[in-house]
Design a protein around this motif. Sequence first.
Motif, PDB file in Angstrom:
ATOM      1  N   ALA A  40       7.981  -8.064 150.851  1.00 61.36           N
ATOM      2  CA  ALA A  40       8.427  -8.166 152.245  1.00 61.36           C
ATOM      3  C   ALA A  40       8.587  -6.754 152.786  1.00 61.36           C
ATOM      4  CB  ALA A  40       9.748  -8.922 152.309  1.00 61.36           C
ATOM      5  N   GLU A  41       7.602  -6.330 153.537  1.00 58.15           N
ATOM      6  CA  GLU A  41       7.470  -4.903 153.849  1.00 58.15           C
ATOM      7  C   GLU A  41       7.113  -4.707 155.318  1.00 58.15           C
ATOM      8  OE1 GLU A  41       7.161  -1.613 152.185  1.00 58.15           O
ATOM      9  OE2 GLU A  41       6.648  -1.153 154.254  1.00 58.15           O
ATOM     10  N   LEU A  42       7.677  -3.653 155.900  1.00 57.49           N
ATOM     11  CA  LEU A  42       7.434  -3.339 157.312  1.00 57.49           C
ATOM     12  C   LEU A  42       5.957  -3.083 157.579  1.00 57.49           C
ATOM     13  CD1 LEU A  42       9.040  -2.838 159.931  1.00 57.49           C
ATOM     14  CD2 LEU A  42       9.240  -0.446 159.263  1.00 57.49           C
TER      15      LEU A  42
ATOM     16  N   GLY B 138       6.075  -2.061 149.655  1.00 50.30           N
ATOM     17  CA  GLY B 138       4.730  -1.507 149.798  1.00 50.30           C
ATOM     18  C   GLY B 138       4.511  -0.260 148.976  1.00 50.30           C
ATOM     19  N   ARG B 139       5.571   0.517 148.788  1.00 48.36           N
ATOM     20  CA  ARG B 139       5.413   1.782 148.059  1.00 48.36           C
ATOM     21  C   ARG B 139       6.730   2.120 147.350  1.00 48.36           C
ATOM     22  NH1 ARG B 139       5.819   6.021 153.186  1.00 48.36           N
ATOM     23  NH2 ARG B 139       8.062   6.296 152.985  1.00 48.36           N
ATOM     24  N   GLY B 140       6.728   3.210 146.618  1.00 49.57           N
ATOM     25  CA  GLY B 140       7.934   3.767 146.018  1.00 49.57           C
ATOM     26  C   GLY B 140       8.617   2.830 145.034  1.00 49.57           C
ATOM     27  N   ILE B 141       9.939   2.830 145.084  1.00 56.92           N
ATOM     28  CA  ILE B 141      10.738   2.059 144.126  1.00 56.92           C
ATOM     29  C   ILE B 141      10.450   0.561 144.278  1.00 56.92           C
ATOM     30  CG2 ILE B 141      13.112   1.410 143.527  1.00 56.92           C
ATOM     31  CD1 ILE B 141      13.936   4.304 144.342  1.00 56.92           C
ATOM     32  N   GLY B 142      10.333   0.098 145.525  1.00 57.73           N
ATOM     33  CA  GLY B 142      10.083  -1.327 145.766  1.00 57.73           C
ATOM     34  C   GLY B 142       8.763  -1.776 145.162  1.00 57.73           C
TER      35      GLY B 142
ATOM     36  N   ASN C 211      17.006  -6.224 147.567  1.00 57.71           N
ATOM     37  CA  ASN C 211      17.130  -5.524 148.853  1.00 57.71           C
ATOM     38  C   ASN C 211      16.893  -4.048 148.595  1.00 57.71           C
ATOM     39  OD1 ASN C 211      17.895  -7.576 150.842  1.00 57.71           O
ATOM     40  ND2 ASN C 211      19.694  -7.864 149.538  1.00 57.71           N
ATOM     41  N   ASN C 212      15.633  -3.640 148.740  1.00 54.26           N
ATOM     42  CA  ASN C 212      15.243  -2.269 148.407  1.00 54.26           C
ATOM     43  C   ASN C 212      14.957  -1.413 149.640  1.00 54.26           C
ATOM     44  OD1 ASN C 212      13.701  -0.073 146.735  1.00 54.26           O
ATOM     45  ND2 ASN C 212      12.207  -0.856 148.225  1.00 54.26           N
ATOM     46  N   ALA C 213      14.482  -2.038 150.727  1.00 55.36           N
ATOM     47  CA  ALA C 213      14.079  -1.240 151.903  1.00 55.36           C
ATOM     48  C   ALA C 213      15.223  -0.329 152.334  1.00 55.36           C
ATOM     49  CB  ALA C 213      13.690  -2.167 153.050  1.00 55.36           C
TER      50      ALA C 213
ATOM     51  N   THR D  35       7.445  -7.747 157.141  1.00 58.59           N
ATOM     52  CA  THR D  35       8.863  -8.078 157.369  1.00 58.59           C
ATOM     53  C   THR D  35       9.605  -6.842 157.846  1.00 58.59           C
ATOM     54  OG1 THR D  35       8.731  -9.556 155.449  1.00 58.59           O
ATOM     55  CG2 THR D  35      10.939  -9.026 156.248  1.00 58.59           C
ATOM     56  N   ASP D  36      10.463  -7.042 158.828  1.00 62.95           N
ATOM     57  CA  ASP D  36      11.360  -5.974 159.265  1.00 62.95           C
ATOM     58  C   ASP D  36      12.780  -6.388 158.890  1.00 62.95           C
ATOM     59  OD1 ASP D  36      12.936  -4.116 160.504  1.00 62.95           O
ATOM     60  OD2 ASP D  36      11.995  -4.298 162.478  1.00 62.95           O
ATOM     61  N   VAL D  37      13.373  -5.699 157.916  1.00 64.59           N
ATOM     62  CA  VAL D  37      14.685  -6.129 157.429  1.00 64.59           C
ATOM     63  C   VAL D  37      15.788  -5.969 158.467  1.00 64.59           C
ATOM     64  CG1 VAL D  37      14.137  -5.696 154.995  1.00 64.59           C
ATOM     65  CG2 VAL D  37      15.281  -3.903 156.327  1.00 64.59           C
TER      66      VAL D  37
ATOM     67  N   PRO E  46      24.558   9.831 158.315  1.00 68.93           N
ATOM     68  CA  PRO E  46      25.519   8.853 157.810  1.00 68.93           C
ATOM     69  C   PRO E  46      24.981   8.017 156.641  1.00 68.93           C
ATOM     70  CG  PRO E  46      24.405   7.903 159.694  1.00 68.93           C
ATOM     71  CD  PRO E  46      23.750   9.244 159.424  1.00 68.93           C
ATOM     72  N   TYR E  47      23.866   8.467 156.015  1.00 71.74           N
ATOM     73  CA  TYR E  47      23.260   7.692 154.912  1.00 71.74           C
ATOM     74  C   TYR E  47      24.295   7.272 153.854  1.00 71.74           C
ATOM     75  CZ  TYR E  47      19.982   7.006 150.899  1.00 71.74           C
ATOM     76  OH  TYR E  47      19.288   6.523 149.815  1.00 71.74           O
ATOM     77  N   PRO E  48      25.153   8.201 153.373  1.00 75.42           N
ATOM     78  CA  PRO E  48      26.106   7.779 152.341  1.00 75.42           C
ATOM     79  C   PRO E  48      27.113   6.746 152.833  1.00 75.42           C
ATOM     80  CG  PRO E  48      26.544  10.041 153.021  1.00 75.42           C
ATOM     81  CD  PRO E  48      25.276   9.645 153.677  1.00 75.42           C
TER      82      PRO E  48
ATOM     83  N   TYR F 121      18.047  11.093 142.215  1.00 72.74           N
ATOM     84  CA  TYR F 121      16.732  11.485 142.725  1.00 72.74           C
ATOM     85  C   TYR F 121      15.628  10.760 141.965  1.00 72.74           C
ATOM     86  CZ  TYR F 121      18.171  15.476 145.583  1.00 72.74           C
ATOM     87  OH  TYR F 121      18.693  16.274 146.555  1.00 72.74           O
ATOM     88  N   ILE F 122      14.769  10.089 142.711  1.00 66.71           N
ATOM     89  CA  ILE F 122      13.603   9.410 142.135  1.00 66.71           C
ATOM     90  C   ILE F 122      12.388   9.926 142.905  1.00 66.71           C
ATOM     91  CG2 ILE F 122      12.500   7.177 141.694  1.00 66.71           C
ATOM     92  CD1 ILE F 122      15.225   7.430 140.261  1.00 66.71           C
ATOM     93  N   GLU F 123      11.318  10.221 142.206  1.00 70.43           N
ATOM     94  CA  GLU F 123      10.163  10.818 142.903  1.00 70.43           C
ATOM     95  C   GLU F 123       9.359   9.761 143.648  1.00 70.43           C
ATOM     96  OE1 GLU F 123       7.900  13.622 140.720  1.00 70.43           O
ATOM     97  OE2 GLU F 123       6.719  14.191 142.480  1.00 70.43           O
ATOM     98  N   THR F 124       9.534   9.713 144.954  1.00 71.42           N
ATOM     99  CA  THR F 124       8.778   8.813 145.834  1.00 71.42           C
ATOM    100  C   THR F 124       8.419   9.592 147.098  1.00 71.42           C
ATOM    101  OG1 THR F 124      10.699   8.041 147.080  1.00 71.42           O
ATOM    102  CG2 THR F 124      10.182   6.827 145.053  1.00 71.42           C
ATOM    103  N   GLN F 125       7.762   8.923 148.021  1.00 69.10           N
ATOM    104  CA  GLN F 125       7.413   9.548 149.303  1.00 69.10           C
ATOM    105  C   GLN F 125       8.666  10.053 150.020  1.00 69.10           C
ATOM    106  OE1 GLN F 125       4.172  10.004 150.210  1.00 69.10           O
ATOM    107  NE2 GLN F 125       5.125  11.356 151.735  1.00 69.10           N
TER     108      GLN F 125
END
Length: 261
Positions: free
Chosen positions: A36-38, A15-19, A93-95, A66-68, A158-160, A191-195
């Motif tokens: 396929a977006e939430l 819906g937005r950003g990189i995807g 698989n971007n979400a 879609t909810d991944v 724990p993102y990484p 770093y990529i400029e998104t929301q």
Amino acid sequence: MNRLAGKVALVTGAGRGIGAAIARAFAAEGAAVVLAELDGATAQTTAREIAEAAGSGAARVLAVPTDVTQAASVQAAVAEAERAFGPVDVLVNNAGINVFADPLTMTDEDWRRCFAVDLDGVWNGCRAVLPGMVERRAGSIVNIASTHAFQIIPGCFPYPVAKHGVIGLTRALGIEYAPRNVRVNAIAPGYIETQLTHDWWNAQPDPEAARRATLELPPMKRIGRPEEVAMTAVFLASDEAPFINASCITIDGGRTALHHE
Ligand code: NDP
């Protein structure tokens, strides 16, 4: 143009950003694209923009809420893509979500939320398309990881951990299905400029100082644009990368190669 002509692609979190940038680039290269977006409304808006950019009737684009984190939801999105356009040739698989916490004060809910989207979500996507790809002996899966997949910033747990898992999953599935001509690769953006980035800056005590510090970090003295990730996704999805498998391409302007600031 037309580097993805005849292909059907499904992009999660589009819906937005990189995807969204990937969905736009795929459509511009001739693919039929399923977003396929939430957030169904965001996905519809982006799908409409893609259709308008292509001119009347030219773009084959569909938004599917879609909810991944839910395997059944991703399977339903793949089924809908197949009904509309035919077998899915490309999955991105971007979400993903940022969950940044201190390990010992983090809640169980934070841990589960992070892994549900950032790792389970990727696996749910893979297992929804792999049976068809294996049967047809063709397919390309592109997982959006992060430079957090091999570098650690304190306080970002724990993102990484989940993103390290995305690289592991990419390599394992890439090897598992290589004999069936299914390629599984990852992209690790810096770093990529998104929301997502703006949300992180805004969560800092001094958002403007945080933004300036981010722009000072990379050797190129800027952060990336979603379109710069999308170009690599097009390449990996296309027939121009037939021998690239179980790999990860870093897009960070050289940041991870820098030893000291
Ligand atoms: P955004 O937050 O801008 O976009 C992510 C999209 O994914 C949103 O539209 C969001 O929908 C959607 N999404 C979130 N949860 C789910 C879900 N459960 N099911 C389906 N869709 C969902 O992020 P970016 O575009 O910046 O990031 C995209 C990917 O790139 C992520 O995997 C991220 O980790 C990775 N990445 C980003 C970097 C950056 O600097 N921006 C750097 C490195 C990696 P909603 O708005 O409804 O929540």
